[in-house]
Design a protein around this motif. Sequence first.
Motif, mmCIF file in Angstrom:
data_model
loop_
_atom_site.group_PDB
_atom_site.id
_atom_site.type_symbol
_atom_site.label_atom_id
_atom_site.label_comp_id
_atom_site.label_asym_id
_atom_site.label_seq_id
_atom_site.Cartn_x
_atom_site.Cartn_y
_atom_site.Cartn_z
ATOM 1 N N ARG A 59 -43.000 -26.982 68.905
ATOM 2 C CA ARG A 59 -43.629 -26.498 69.856
ATOM 3 C C ARG A 59 -43.279 -25.055 70.173
ATOM 4 N NH1 ARG A 59 -46.358 -29.961 73.714
ATOM 5 N NH2 ARG A 59 -45.383 -28.567 75.411
ATOM 6 N N SER A 117 -52.863 -33.413 77.656
ATOM 7 C CA SER A 117 -53.020 -33.390 76.210
ATOM 8 C C SER A 117 -54.565 -32.555 76.052
ATOM 9 C CB SER A 117 -53.167 -34.821 75.821
ATOM 10 O OG SER A 117 -54.419 -35.319 75.910
ATOM 11 N N ASP A 152 -47.674 -33.242 65.106
ATOM 12 C CA ASP A 152 -46.698 -33.807 66.075
ATOM 13 C C ASP A 152 -47.036 -35.096 66.062
ATOM 14 O OD1 ASP A 152 -44.765 -34.662 67.769
ATOM 15 O OD2 ASP A 152 -45.282 -33.426 69.270
ATOM 16 N N PHE A 172 -51.929 -33.103 67.603
ATOM 17 C CA PHE A 172 -51.109 -33.738 68.727
ATOM 18 C C PHE A 172 -51.074 -35.169 68.214
ATOM 19 C CE2 PHE A 172 -52.612 -30.352 70.809
ATOM 20 C CZ PHE A 172 -51.200 -29.497 71.170
#
Lengths: 459, 257
Positions: B53, A340, B178, B96
């Motif tokens: 993405r 990540s 996301d 994210f």
Amino acid sequence: MNLLLLAIILAFSLSSYFFGRSEARKLVTGNIKLNALPAYYGYFLALWCGLPALIIFGGWSLFESTIIKTLILSDFSNIQSRDLFYERTLSFFNGNFSGEITNEIKVASERYAYLNNLAHNSKIALVASAIIASVVFAYKKIKNNNKARDDVEKILKILLFTSSLVAILTTLGIIASLLFESIKFFSTINIIDFLFGTSWSPQRAFVRDASTITPEEFLELKDAFGSVPLFAGTAFIALIAMCVAVPIGLFAGIYLAEYASTSVRKYSKPIIEILAGIPTVVYGFFAALTVGPFFRSLGESLGLTVSSESALAAGLIMGIMIIPYISSLSDDIINSVPQSLREGSYAIGATKSETIKKVVIPAALPGIIGSILLAVSRAIGETMIVVMAAGLAANLTINPLESTTTITTQIVMILVGDQEFDSPKTQAAFALGLTLFIATLFLNYIALRVVKKYREKYD
Amino acid sequence: MELENKKIKIQAKNLNVYYGAKQALFNINLEINQKEVTALIGPSGCGKSTFIRCINRMNDVIDICKVDGSIEIDGSEINDKKVDVVMLREKIGMVFQKPNPFPKSIYDNIAYGPIIHGLAEEKNQMDNIVETSLKKAALWDEVKDRLDEPGTSLSGGQQQRLCIARALSVSPEVILMDEPCSALDPIATAKIEELIDELKKSYTIVIVTHSMAQAVRVSQKTGFFHMGKIIEVDSTDKIFKNPSNKMTQDYITGRFG
């Protein structure tokens, strides 16, 4: 005979497992429920049967010969060179003695036969009674439907604790022996002279009892044990090795972790790791026979004087040996940096190398520093390569083309061959060992502190 | 309705995505309007994350991923080989699922993007960028006195707002999110949603979410994905009050997924 006894103990232990299990099953009647699975009762009985007997057996075997020897020698207080006398008695007893047989030897031999027999019988009796007593004790507990699971856990915990205790005590023992011999050494040679002296030539103190050294000789000895050249040589060769291993190992690790495709990684990582599996003696003769002469001829063609045993050759080869320690560890560490973080960096428009430089490496830094320090202590402790490739002359030099020597090499040199263990020369080996140990300990301490500091910052 | 008046920012046409032999997206056609929030909903593994993405070409990072078809941003194709992904990602920020602040100070976390793109030449310019980004992400007041502390020392919700500030630091036009709240508690989630509401005035936002309620609260347009296909796209109002497709109806009423 001892083997047979051991086999018997183990056989009893094994059969008591089955016995304990079946006895436990018999307990299950009507509304009585076992406190554990039947197998646990088996383990419980087997452990009780085997362990006390094995401990008694081991302890007895360990001390038997020493006790017998002391007992016999106490009867012959007027004998000179007692160890020799005892050796002769034993060989006479075994029927392969060829020297002059004295009356004393005969008497001692008879005494030995008697004591040996006694010891043997009492060992068997003790072991047998230990087995019976502990089996009876454990059997009674089983009959009372004890909590076998908890009891087995307790016994295993004690067993594991004992193992770690053995490891700790061994370490303490080694440190104590280093310390003890070093103190003897420092009673002859001033510790200041040893730590800060710049000349190392222990040959001058060749095999001599410390108590018979005359004042003149003592003055001469004073500057024979300056360990500075050894520490300098050790640090210097380790430095050369790290100059080779850190960049190559780290870059190889980064390539493997970040750039290499799965198939390349699958094959190249084990190949690099083979480097760590090559025996150091092979590296040693490679350094001494190939790399050293190569540097010498290369240097000569450039008009330099290069010793065929040089710090450069030894350090270079040692560096190559260390590469896999750094590459493999840093590969694993870089791989464990969460994906990540990389994605976060890519998503903001960073390229791969920017991401590696600014995000991945800083996150992996504690681990990378750890792997480098591990490699440093490996380099400092390495012996074979330097013995073969770096030479034995204790030159205090920073010219990598000259020969130099390290602490480990000198310890080997001092202890090779027959030596009297009370001469300052051999005691010097212990002093060197102790100093090396303290130095490495200090290094590890610093390493842990550094790693901890970065960890607080980055995790 | 207001949908028709909006300018189209992102347009996907016949988009197919493959992971190795497995096809993840089938013929996706989707229009995303400028300066509003588009929510993508659907059961796990339906391809909604894969889709967003594609918008900043994050799938390039995955070796076995192959993208086929067209995505246009302001009318220019992004799947073209000539497109520089560094420039593309400067224009399209991403947040994210799990907050992923870098192992650096709060200040350096924000300064990271501007340094890479050379947006600030002097220290005070950078200070300015850091301050405005943190203010836009509604984090400034909480961290202004401790910009030197590691970003990882913040709470989960603060970390996520730090990541939003980081995305804002390079002045993007689009922000992809996301499942930005899936790792946060309800209070932190409420703060992020409030923030999204504020941000849509200046940015085009695409948000993937598993929470139907969140889609209703924050978005103007909703797309429902199932098994790699778009089942229905319409105004959020219509999707949740009167969906035209039976599957959408079943999903939003919780009958599957």
